[in-house]
Scaffold this motif. Structure first.
Motif, PDB file in Angstrom:
ATOM      1  N   TRP A  48      12.732  51.409 -16.175  1.00  0.00           N
ATOM      2  CA  TRP A  48      11.676  52.267 -16.702  1.00  0.00           C
ATOM      3  C   TRP A  48      11.051  53.096 -15.574  1.00  0.00           C
ATOM      4  O   TRP A  48      10.860  54.312 -15.717  1.00  0.00           O
ATOM      5  CB  TRP A  48      10.630  51.408 -17.400  1.00  0.00           C
ATOM      6  N   ALA A  49      10.733  52.448 -14.451  1.00  0.00           N
ATOM      7  CA  ALA A  49      10.151  53.158 -13.302  1.00  0.00           C
ATOM      8  C   ALA A  49      11.126  54.203 -12.768  1.00  0.00           C
ATOM      9  O   ALA A  49      10.731  55.320 -12.428  1.00  0.00           O
ATOM     10  CB  ALA A  49       9.754  52.170 -12.209  1.00  0.00           C
ATOM     11  N   THR A  50      12.392  53.854 -12.693  1.00  0.00           N
ATOM     12  CA  THR A  50      13.393  54.816 -12.242  1.00  0.00           C
ATOM     13  C   THR A  50      13.410  56.037 -13.158  1.00  0.00           C
ATOM     14  O   THR A  50      13.453  57.176 -12.686  1.00  0.00           O
ATOM     15  CB  THR A  50      14.782  54.159 -12.183  1.00  0.00           C
ATOM     16  N   ALA A  51      13.362  55.823 -14.466  1.00  0.00           N
ATOM     17  CA  ALA A  51      13.368  56.942 -15.415  1.00  0.00           C
ATOM     18  C   ALA A  51      12.124  57.815 -15.233  1.00  0.00           C
ATOM     19  O   ALA A  51      12.217  59.055 -15.284  1.00  0.00           O
ATOM     20  CB  ALA A  51      13.471  56.428 -16.842  1.00  0.00           C
ATOM     21  N   ALA A  84      10.454  63.007 -13.394  1.00  0.00           N
ATOM     22  CA  ALA A  84       9.439  63.812 -12.695  1.00  0.00           C
ATOM     23  C   ALA A  84      10.103  64.683 -11.626  1.00  0.00           C
ATOM     24  O   ALA A  84       9.785  65.869 -11.492  1.00  0.00           O
ATOM     25  CB  ALA A  84       8.379  62.910 -12.076  1.00  0.00           C
ATOM     26  N   TYR A  85      11.013  64.097 -10.863  1.00  0.00           N
ATOM     27  CA  TYR A  85      11.743  64.868  -9.848  1.00  0.00           C
ATOM     28  C   TYR A  85      12.516  66.018 -10.497  1.00  0.00           C
ATOM     29  O   TYR A  85      12.495  67.155 -10.011  1.00  0.00           O
ATOM     30  CB  TYR A  85      12.697  63.950  -9.078  1.00  0.00           C
ATOM     31  N   MET A  86      13.168  65.725 -11.601  1.00  0.00           N
ATOM     32  CA  MET A  86      13.967  66.741 -12.273  1.00  0.00           C
ATOM     33  C   MET A  86      13.086  67.882 -12.799  1.00  0.00           C
ATOM     34  O   MET A  86      13.423  69.057 -12.628  1.00  0.00           O
ATOM     35  CB  MET A  86      14.787  66.115 -13.396  1.00  0.00           C
ATOM     36  N   ARG A 101      20.745  51.667 -22.016  1.00  0.00           N
ATOM     37  CA  ARG A 101      19.291  51.543 -21.830  1.00  0.00           C
ATOM     38  C   ARG A 101      18.784  52.570 -20.823  1.00  0.00           C
ATOM     39  O   ARG A 101      17.716  53.154 -20.999  1.00  0.00           O
ATOM     40  CB  ARG A 101      18.917  50.135 -21.383  1.00  0.00           C
ATOM     41  N   THR A 102      19.571  52.822 -19.789  1.00  0.00           N
ATOM     42  CA  THR A 102      19.164  53.805 -18.786  1.00  0.00           C
ATOM     43  C   THR A 102      19.146  55.206 -19.398  1.00  0.00           C
ATOM     44  O   THR A 102      18.204  55.980 -19.171  1.00  0.00           O
ATOM     45  CB  THR A 102      20.104  53.754 -17.577  1.00  0.00           C
ATOM     46  N   MET A 103      20.158  55.525 -20.183  1.00  0.00           N
ATOM     47  CA  MET A 103      20.182  56.829 -20.847  1.00  0.00           C
ATOM     48  C   MET A 103      18.985  56.976 -21.791  1.00  0.00           C
ATOM     49  O   MET A 103      18.339  58.029 -21.825  1.00  0.00           O
ATOM     50  CB  MET A 103      21.497  57.002 -21.611  1.00  0.00           C
ATOM     51  N   LEU A 104      18.680  55.919 -22.534  1.00  0.00           N
ATOM     52  CA  LEU A 104      17.545  55.933 -23.444  1.00  0.00           C
ATOM     53  C   LEU A 104      16.246  56.168 -22.675  1.00  0.00           C
ATOM     54  O   LEU A 104      15.417  56.996 -23.078  1.00  0.00           O
ATOM     55  CB  LEU A 104      17.471  54.613 -24.223  1.00  0.00           C
ATOM     56  N   ARG A 116      13.733  59.270 -23.138  1.00  0.00           N
ATOM     57  CA  ARG A 116      12.341  59.032 -23.542  1.00  0.00           C
ATOM     58  C   ARG A 116      11.362  59.678 -22.574  1.00  0.00           C
ATOM     59  O   ARG A 116      10.236  59.989 -22.941  1.00  0.00           O
ATOM     60  CB  ARG A 116      12.052  57.525 -23.634  1.00  0.00           C
ATOM     61  N   HIS A 117      11.789  59.876 -21.327  1.00  0.00           N
ATOM     62  CA  HIS A 117      10.914  60.500 -20.335  1.00  0.00           C
ATOM     63  C   HIS A 117      11.198  61.986 -20.165  1.00  0.00           C
ATOM     64  O   HIS A 117      10.796  62.595 -19.179  1.00  0.00           O
ATOM     65  CB  HIS A 117      10.985  59.740 -19.017  1.00  0.00           C
ATOM     66  N   GLY A 118      11.893  62.566 -21.138  1.00  0.00           N
ATOM     67  CA  GLY A 118      11.989  64.012 -21.204  1.00  0.00           C
ATOM     68  C   GLY A 118      13.216  64.662 -20.619  1.00  0.00           C
ATOM     69  O   GLY A 118      13.266  65.884 -20.520  1.00  0.00           O
TER      70      GLY A 118
END
Length: 191
Positions: free
Chosen positions: A118-121, A126-128, A147-150, A154-156
């Motif tokens: 979640w933190a990585t996402a 944000a970086y992107m 899960r990583t793709m999700l 979810r974070h845009g």
């Protein structure tokens, strides 16, 4: 009144079948995830050995990311991990590994606050946004790709693919079962 033994066994068998079907679907989704070219490869961290080198699992992820970069299928490698209790910084180790393989330092972004997916996402998205990137490829173990793709979606991050190294180990059985409630939580988790 207690549940009769046969009814209990039927319910248990149904739950076991449902769990196996969900695990199979998760594995299939991870292995079949589209891996299109992307602006950013988001590489999730994992164990750093006591000698400061990436564990074989982490090295396999990094090699997969290197292959993506070398084939010009991703422009930037965003490596994300935490700092373990011994002070080993996963992201710094990942960055150094990729640079040693020949990736230019300005093409590797290290996120040392990626303590979990979640933190990585959050940090990758944000970086992107800050750099105007819209496409990512999540690089992690096959069972962790969905899960990583999700989380990235979810974070845009609008365009997300997934890729995994060819690395399998016995502990994957436990990890696959652990992913089932985790992906359900990520689908419902408030932003």
């Amino acid at each position: 009144m207690p549940i009769p033994k046969t009814l209990f066994l039927r319910r248990f068998a149904a739950l076991a079948c449902l769990t196996l079907a969900a695990a199979g679907a998760l594995v299939a989704a991870g292995l079949a995830a589209p891996a299109p070219a992307a602006e950013v490869a988001v590489v999730l961290g994992n164990t750093v050995d006591a000698d400061g080198r990436p564990s074989p699992r982490l090295a396999a992820r990094l090699d997969r990311a290197y292959d993506c970069y070398a084939a010009a299928r991703c422009r930037v490698l965003f490596v994300s991990g935490g700092v373990d209790p011994a002070g080993r910084d996963e992201a710094a180790v990942m960055r150094d590994y990729l640079i040693a393989r020949g990736v230019p330092a300005d093409r590797v972004v290290a996120d040392s606050l990626g303590n979990d997916t979640w933190a990585t996402a959050i940090h990758a998205s944000a970086y992107m946004r800050e750099h105007g990137y819209v496409s990512a490829i999540a690089i992690t173990q096959y069972f962790h790709v969905p899960r990583t793709m999700l989380a990235l979606r979810r974070h845009g991050v609008p365009e997300v693919g997934g890729a995994s190294p060819r690395f399998v180990e016995a502990r994957d059985l436990y990890s696959i079962l652990r992913e089932l409630p985790a992906i359900a939580w990520y689908a419902m988790r408030p932003l």
